[in-house]
Design a protein around this motif. Structure first.
Motif, short mmCIF file in Angstrom:
data_model
loop_
_atom_site.label_atom_id
_atom_site.label_comp_id
_atom_site.label_asym_id
_atom_site.label_seq_id
_atom_site.Cartn_x
_atom_site.Cartn_y
_atom_site.Cartn_z
N GLN A 171 0.86 -1.19 0.00
CA GLN A 171 0.00 0.00 0.00
C GLN A 171 0.89 1.23 0.00
N PRO A 172 0.94 1.98 -1.10
CA PRO A 172 1.80 3.17 -1.15
C PRO A 172 1.43 4.15 -0.04
N ALA A 173 2.46 4.73 0.55
CA ALA A 173 2.24 5.71 1.61
C ALA A 173 2.07 7.10 1.01
N PRO A 174 1.18 7.89 1.57
CA PRO A 174 1.08 9.29 1.13
C PRO A 174 2.42 9.99 1.36
N ALA A 175 2.76 10.91 0.51
CA ALA A 175 4.05 11.60 0.56
C ALA A 175 4.28 12.37 1.86
#
Length: 170
Positions: free
Chosen positions: A31-35
């Motif tokens: 799950q990509p993390a928000p920047a």
């Protein structure tokens, strides 16, 4: 109707099969993390270099300097190519609740971007199982499909008792 999880029904002192842990952790994988999230590497580096850690559990102290240096070296290896995925940051038994039919729920995340191998190592170290911690860490990493090198680092990380994962002795 949603299942109700009662406060205080944590995994502390309960035997937890690693298959259940894998099922709870799997939604975080890839799950990509928000920047905007801080990184696990930065958070751990701060803890390893701080002379006083304010959120230590009662009765605990920071690890000896040699252990902290070893942990920093491992952290440096992990940070070389860090996956920037969602990382819970504190998958200890107090932050995992058991619901109906034994389903596990993660609570109280630190909201970090990092590597699921960290969450796997902490969960393996800080939940009760029938197997030794090192076996538990490796088997949980396999169930999570963490590649061999990162699986080794997750396993090696548990040897830094009191430093990164703050594993209790078994």
């Amino acid at each position: 109707m949603a299942a109700r999880i009662l406060p205080g029904y944590t995994l502390k002192n309960r035997l937890v099969p690693i298959e259940y842990l894998a099922a709870a952790l799997r939604p975080l994988r890839d799950q990509p993390a928000p920047a905007h999230l801080p990184t696990l590497t930065d958070w751990l580096s701060m803890r390893l270099t701080a002379t006083e850690v304010v959120d230590m559990p009662s009765g605990r102290t920071t690890a000896p300097e040699a252990e902290r240096q070893h942990a920093a070296a491992l952290l440096s290896e992990l940070a070389e190519q860090p996956p920037q995925m969602i990382c819970h940051g504190d998958t200890s038994s107090k932050n995992i609740l058991m619901g109906p039919a034994g389903k596990l729920y993660l609570i109280d995340p630190r909201d970090l971007s990092g590597d699921i191998a960290y969450d796997v190592a902490v969960a393996a170290c800080k939940t009760k199982g029938t197997e030794p911690i090192d076996t538990r860490a490796v088997e949980l990493a396999k169930l999570m499909a963490i590649d061999g090198e990162r699986r080794y680092l997750a396993h090696d990380r548990q040897n830094c008792r009191g430093v990164i994962a703050q594993c209790p002795g078994q």
